[in-house]
Design a protein around this motif. Structure first.
Motif: not given
Length: 269
Positions: A14-15, A35-36, A41-42, A44-47
């Motif tokens: 995600g990072g 891009r949005p 997606a990034g 959500l992965l980090v969360a």
């Protein structure tokens, strides 16, 4: 790979996605309009990674860990009290720990972190001459109308490689006439070993990237390495070549002048 390790991989992935979106690195892989969605997606992965780590590392209340507290049955008759139950549970855990089997996930799961580190440390470049040499020109399957609008004002007029190639092939240069055009692309080797100009076009992402190729006559660039970006100025040529990959037609441009330029921020059309 346990859940904590999976969460670390999600966090790194995600990072990496978020970093790519805020450094224009993402333009090497997808179209600008996505891009949005990549940022979402990034995030959500980090969360998901943070929530997984919190769940795995949060302190467990003593009552929940030992089974004490309201609602627990009294010690059973026959001398089997809570102490005996805990001893039995500890012995079971001790046996599982030393058994060495059944709780170890395959170490091959750690290989999943390699592409993530690759994106963070050594970002793959945009598609270039190698990809263009492996795929046929994208115009082979396109059915373009012949009524192209007039070129914009300017001399020379800046057009995309795709626009010039489409007008040259499907309009036979009628909408170009004797106008001077200016196109930008990278150098790649043609079927006869001579340099040609190419630009990759995307429908969505780099996975579906296809090249558009232009042959060059006249004062064509010479002595340049593959993947060198050049800005070429010239006029329509009725010469037609053939792509060695899919035998599709390749239009030509009669080059008057050219200059080497840096790779553009957006490498794809």
């Amino acid at each position: 790979m346990n859940r904590q390790a999976q969460a670390v991989v999600l966090l790194l992935l995600g990072g990496a996605v978020i970093r790519a979106c805020f450094t224009d690195l993402y333009l090497n892989y997808v179209k600008e309009g996505l891009r949005p969605f990549l940022i979402a997606a990034g995030v959500l992965l980090v969360a998901a990674a943070v929530m997984t780590l919190w769940y795995e590392l949060r302190p467990v209340p003593r009552a929940a860990a030992t089974g004490d507290g309201p609602g627990q049955p009294e010690a059973r008759a026959g001398g089997h009290d809570d102490h005996d139950h805990h001893d039995h549970h500890d012995d079971h855990d001790h046996h599982d720990h030393h058994d060495g089997h059944g709780h170890h996930e395959p170490r091959v799961g750690w290989l999943l972190i390699l592409p993530v580190l690759g994106l963070l440390l050594v970002a793959p470049p945009a598609l270039g001459s190698y990809a263009a040499g492996q795929a046929g020109t994208a115009l082979a399957s396109q059915q373009q109308p012949s009524d192209y609008p007039p070129l914009p004002e300017g001399d020379p007029v800046r057009v995309s490689v795709l626009d010039y190639a489409s007008r040259a092939l499907f309009d036979k240069g009628a909408s170009i006439g004797d106008r001077r055009v200016q196109v930008t692309g990278f150098i790649t080797a043609g079927p006869d070993g001579q340099p040609i100009l190419a630009r990759m076009v995307l429908s969505c992402c780099a996975a579906d990237g296809r090249p558009v190729k232009l042959g060059m006559t006249g004062n064509a660039p010479a002595g340049l390495a593959d993947d060198t970006w050049v800005e070429v100025t010239g006029r329509y040529s009725d010469r037609i070549g053939r792509d060695a990959v899919n035998d599709a037609e390749i239009p030509y441009l009669d080059v008057e002048s050219w200059r080497q330029v840096p790779a553009p921020k957006q490498p794809y059309e």
